[in-house]
Design an enzyme around this catalytic site. Structure first.
Site, short mmCIF file in Angstrom:
data_model
loop_
_atom_site.label_atom_id
_atom_site.label_comp_id
_atom_site.label_asym_id
_atom_site.label_seq_id
_atom_site.Cartn_x
_atom_site.Cartn_y
_atom_site.Cartn_z
CG HIS A 175 83.47 91.79 142.14
ND1 HIS A 175 83.87 93.23 141.85
CD2 HIS A 175 81.90 92.37 141.07
CE1 HIS A 175 83.04 94.44 140.88
NE2 HIS A 175 82.22 93.59 140.70
CG HIS A 199 78.56 103.17 104.03
ND1 HIS A 199 77.57 102.34 104.55
CD2 HIS A 199 79.04 102.10 103.36
CE1 HIS A 199 77.03 101.12 103.96
NE2 HIS A 199 77.92 100.89 103.77
#
Ligand SMILES: Cc1ncc(C[n+]2csc(CCOP(=O)(O)OP(=O)(O)O)c2C)c(N)n1
Ligand SMILES: [Mg+2]
Length: 657
Positions: A27, A467
């Site tokens: 980039h 959970h």
């Protein structure tokens, strides 16, 4: 004649263009857009000495927008970090280079943290800034007094973890932290506004930051803003309006410029417009000299600091802490604790045993900084007497991270990277998924961070399947360079803590039960058996026909199954496996001896089978979970899901038949 700052910034642009063009990958848009901001920061504000990348009191620079890696590689090369030669710039993104696709900690001197997963950098930087304040409180201004600077893009600020990080920094008034937001209204898909129209400045301000916007290409204004940042009593965010691909002629500011690579003729035009006549990968002498001078700016301060350290009362302690060495007598208290447990065994939840181990460790290891994501009472991470970490003095060693598992895990990485702190903190194992991205980066970087993860199975009971972790142990065990500990009782909990602390370059997870478990270890051992990863806990009486492998809270089930089988005359041994990764590191002879040659192998764990073949082979039996749990008292759950001594004994008998 010294080069003009604007020309110095162009050197970053051209190097980024050259490297990306040569690699045919990478980039250049963000490095070109950020060149001015970075030039002002690295030539006027950042405290560092290119000759000494590991100077402890240097400012930390975090490129959270990791795809812009050519920005930091250019800076490291230009300022004179030895490892980043021009050949390394030419080798951008190639095998064995010091200039990999995204900045990697431990790989390139000067890279403070691995970035690339957007949002991680900014969240990690918060931990660095916390460590700085804490060590400043411990060792004073003379030894610790530096800033943390972050460059973050639209992507980093879109990521959820940035929200957690910003809140933590704001709450703790981390005024030595500055985020430079690359406000270029560009992401991969196009203009950032196609997916984000929020007011970033208002957002930071709401979290307790001081904010400012600036033209990110005006050096004078950038400098004024950075100076302003150093004077605030809270963390600072500067929105730097920049144009992606700045300097690239018609492509400058193109919302599709993120990964755009200039064609030859575009690059030629861009060089011409900058007045850059040098060949690719050549930085004219006057420009390089000016950059090198900037890289030496901090040398004087560094030497003065070294002098101060030499004369300091805390010199040895500071040096030891920053090296990550544990105090010599660190484990005396823990050894006494283990001896006491053998003399007077205690049955309790392993989370409680972990808390007891911590009570023996934290007074002896001042680097340990604990905490929890709002589950202090459940995680047993708090040791009596610990003071909360908070402004203004920051000497406290217990962090109330709030309900922010991801931000917490990333901040812990930052503390460990900063050095001088050994962070640990807690949440529920089921929420390891929330922390996972940061755990993974910690494993990749090789930092000592200890994740206490309690409520580690259906054994947590009534809270139910939301959970109850079932696949988390397997998924964490799959991660390279992560130690997953699951102690069975108080002695193993103490041993596991010691092993975790003794692994300087590996993060650990402590999987701990909510429910009470029986005592497994009744005799003193001559070594840390848990540090072997797996060991024979109970031998067979007579010839071993069955081996039962287990970990944590199911060791009790395994031992009871052994009793049943032995009563029938079936020689049965039990192997405890508190840490698979450490077992894998043992020599073959030890491993073979622990696995043994009993014809029948059974494993029991209140989790999915995935991975247990390591111990039981293809023909072994597994007793555990095959799906999600349910809400009920834990005794009922173990019965309903068939994780019982009877089921284990039956599985063994079926294989014997
Ligand atoms: C967690 C994560 N998701 C997705 C990506 C892939 N990715 C890399 S850069 C980017 C967009 C970046 O936008 P911005 O941060 O504004 O950088 P700019 O385009 O301005 O250079 C994306 C989606 C990533 N690196 N990390
Ligand atoms: Mg952007």
């Amino acid at each position: 004649m010294p080069a003009k700052p604007a020309v110095m910034a162009d050197a970053i642009r051209v190097l980024s263009m050259d490297a990306v063009h040569h690699a045919k990958s990478g980039h250049q848009g963000a490095p070109m857009g950020l060149a001015d901001v970075a030039t002002v920061l690295w030539t006027k504000f950042l405290k560092y000495d290119a000759a000494k990348p590991d100077w402890a009191d240097r400012d930390r620079f975090v490129l959270s927008a990791g795809h812009a890696s050519m920005l930091i590689y250019s800076l490291l090369h230009l300022t004179g970090f030895k490892a980043v030669t021009m050949d390394q710039i030419k080798n951008f993104r190639q095998w064995g280079s010091k200039t990999p696709g995204h900045p990697e900690y431990g790989h390139t001197p000067g890279v403070e943290t691995t970035t690339g997963p957007l949002g991680q950098g900014i969240a990690t930087a918060v931990g660095m800034a916390m460590a700085e304040r804490h060590l400043n409180a411990r060792f004073g201004d003379d030894l610790v007094d530096h800033r943390t600077w972050v460059i973050a893009g639209d992507g980093c600020l879109m990521e959820g973890v940035s929200h957690e990080a910003i809140s933590i920094a704001g709450r703790f008034k981390l005024n030595k932290l500055t985020v430079l937001f690359d406000d270029n209204n560009t992401t991969i898909d196009g203009a950032a506004t196609i997916s984000e129209t929020g007011d970033q400045m208002a957002r930071f301000k709401a979290a307790g930051w001081a904010v400012k916007a600036v033209d990110g290409h005006n050096h004078g204004k950038i400098a004024a803003a950075l100076r302003w940042a150093t004077k605030q009593d809270r963390p600072t965010m500067i929105a730097c309006h920049t144009h992606i691909l700045k300097g690239a002629g018609p492509k400058e500011g193109d919302v599709h410029g993120h990964g755009y690579s200039l064609f030859d003729e575009e690059a030629t035009l861009a060089r011409k417009a900058m007045g850059w006549t040098a060949e690719p990968f050549v930085v004219p002498d006057d420009i390089l000299k000016s950059w090198r001078r900037a890289g030496k700016r901090g040398a004087k301060a560094r030497k003065a600091w070294e002098k101060r350290l030499e004369g300091a009362e805390d010199e040895a302690d500071f040096t030891r802490a920053m090296k990550g060495d544990i105090p010599k007598s660190a484990f005396k208290g823990l050894e006494a604790h283990i001896a006491h447990l053998i003399a007077e065994p205690v049955s309790n939840a392993t989370r409680v045993h972990s808390g007891a181990a911590l009570a023996a460790l934290t007074p002896a290891i001042p680097e340990m900084v604990g905490g929890s994501a709002d589950l202090t009472g459940s995680n047993n991470t708090y040791v009596k007497g610990m003071v909360p970490f908070d402004a203004p003095d920051y000497a406290g060693r217990y962090v109330h991270y709030g309900v922010r598992e991801h931000g917490m895990a990333a901040a812990m990485n930052g503390m460990a990277l900063h050095g001088g702190v050994i962070p640990y903190s807690g949440t529920f194992l089921a929420f390891a998924d929330y922390s996972r991205a940061a755990i993974r980066l910690g494993a990749l970087m090789g930092v000592r961070v200890i994740h206490v993860m309690t409520h580690d199975s259906i054994g947590l009971g009534e809270d139910g399947p939301t959970h109850q972790p079932v696949e988390h142990l397997a998924s964490l065990r799959a991660m390279p360079n992560l130690l997953v500990f699951r102690p069975a009782d108080a002695v193993e909990a103490a041993e596991c803590w010691r092993a975790a602390l003794e692994h300087k370059t590996t993060p650990s997870v402590m999987a701990l039960s909510r429910q009470k478990v029986p005592v497994a270890r009744k005799e003193a051992a001559s070594e840390n058996l848990s540090a072997r990863g797996a060991y024979e806990l109970a031998p067979a009486i007579g010839k071993a026909k069955v081996t039962i492998f287990s970990s944590g809270s199911e060791i009790g089930v395994a031992l009871a199954a052994r009793d049943q089988l032995q009563a029938e005359g079936v020689g049965t041994r039990v192997v405890s496996t508190p840490c698979w990764e450490l077992f894998d590191q043992q020599d073959g002879a030890y491993q073979a001896q622990v696995i043994g040659d009993a014809p029948v192998r059974v494993a029991v764990e209140a989790a999915v089978r995935f991975g247990w073949e390591r111990f039981i082979g293809e023909s072994g039996a597994f007793v555990g979970m095959t799906g999600f749990g349910a809400s009920a008292p834990f005794e009922r759950l173990y019965k309903e899901f068939g994780i019982t001594p009877e089921a284990v004994a039956a599985a063994a008998r079926a294989k014997l038949a």
